[in-house]
Design a protein around this motif. Structure first.
Motif: not given
Length: 375
Positions: A303-309, A335-339
């Motif tokens: 789910i969490i791709l580090h520095n991407q999601t 914060l907004e980019t990762l969101r």
């Protein structure tokens, strides 16, 4: 004639596995599929799913498993059940007994935890038993673990869990924040860090609490909450008190009924689990518009791709966890980019439709070959 599938759920409470059964049954109510459920008397599954499936209430714990096996086998014969899907470890045991009594029924086992089966000959027989036609793994991490244990790849299917996005969408985030800021008596512009999880050893709230204390000591403003209950709640509250995290910084909310509103008011969803089959609470948070910080365990990195999601830290490393929280608190554009990255990734890889169709495809392949004409 419909395909007749019996789900066996051995749990009395309602957690992620039970919710996945609900989503599947709720999504597929048609003449092609007929659903049945065996679960303990008085269980949440019986109470909440009886309108979606025909139910059999049967005690399953301890020595009662043999009695349960005969009761379920009778039910299988009476109702013409073609496939059993075991939704937990105890259900796995029960399913093997039932298959012995009803050898023609197909046997599927859902695997939802990301730790290897226990050592010993009993567990090797249990997990490598030829009676199991297919394992459904809810993450690639679980699939790898079972393959490394020796389960043939032909008996492993990957069907990632999903959540229903509906309850989390259409909520006015600004209004939710104003309402909860008034309840908590904090400025509405303060960054809110949230956690919703059972307070257990698995979820390792101590790492999150220690990380929050580090971020506080670095002079960064925030407000955090932990929603949920569990065996370690008192210990978690004591640790927060010991570290000087008062209610102006961290509140324990207990069990809440307004989860969608809580998440809508939350900027950063923080999950510090030490093991996690997948982490569907992260999916809820993404659908609510939160940015993710979590530990790199089990299926979470899917789910969490580090520095991407989102941002990942090693399990139990509260300093690294604090570093990730600090990065987001100091960098609102990140914060907004990762969101946004998480929203797109979850929509693509973790849709409810994919979960439903994936399960049905496994059932269909076992019952009538590889073709899949039904939707």
């Amino acid at each position: 004639m419909p395909f007749k599938v019996l789900h066996i759920d051995s749990e009395s409470t309602w957690r992620g596995g039970e919710n996945q059964i609900r989503l599947l049954l709720q999504s597929v109510q048609n003449e092609t599929w007929q659903w049945h459920l065996a679960a303990p008397p008085g269980s949440e599954a019986i109470a909440r799913l009886s309108h979606l499936a025909q139910t059999l209430a049967v005690p399953m714990r301890g020595a009662r498993i043999l009695t349960a096996a005969f009761a379920v086998a009778r039910y299988v014969r009476q109702h013409g059940i073609q496939l059993i899907d075991c939704q937990s470890g105890r259900a796995h045991n029960l399913g093997l007994f039932v298959k012995k009594l009803c050898p023609d029924v197909k046997l599927v086992v859902h695997r939802r935890v990301d730790y290897p089966p226990a050592p010993g000959s009993w567990h090797r027989r249990k997990y490598l038993h030829p009676s199991i036609d297919r394992y459904i793994c809810i993450s690639s991490a679980i699939q790898r673990i079972l393959a490394e244990f020796g389960v043939p790849g032909t008996r492993l299917a990957l069907v990632r869990s999903a959540v229903d996005a509906g309850p989390f969408q259409g909520i006015d985030r600004r209004e939710a924040r104003r309402f909860l800021a008034a309840e908590w008596q904090i400025p509405p512009e303060k960054t809110i860090i949230g956690n919703l999880a059972y307070i257990t050893e698995q979820k390792d709230h101590a790492t999150l609490i220690r990380a929050l204390a580090v971020v506080r000591d670095r002079g960064l403003p925030f407000f955090a909450y932990i929603a949920g209950d569990g065996a370690l709640r008192s210990a978690a509250e004591a640790l927060a008190l010991e570290l000087g995290l008062g209610q102006d910084r961290l509140r324990f909310l207990g069990v809440r009924q307004d989860v969608a509103q809580l998440l809508a008011a939350t900027d950063i969803f923080a999950l510090s689990s030490q093991d996690e089959g997948l982490g569907t609470s992260l999916l809820d948070a993404v659908h609510s518009g939160c940015t993710l910080v979590a530990t790199a365990v089990g299926g979470i990195p899917e789910i969490i791709l580090h520095n991407q999601t989102g941002l990942l830290a090693p399990a139990k490393d509260f300093q690294k966890f604090a570093d990730n929280l600090e990065r987001l608190l100091r960098d609102p554009p990140l914060l907004e980019t990762l969101r946004q990255g998480a929203t797109a990734h979850v929509a693509r890889e973790f849709s409810l439709q994919s979960m439903v169709q994936g399960n049905l495809r496994v059932y269909q392949e076992l019952l009538s070959g590889p073709s899949f004409p039904h939707k």
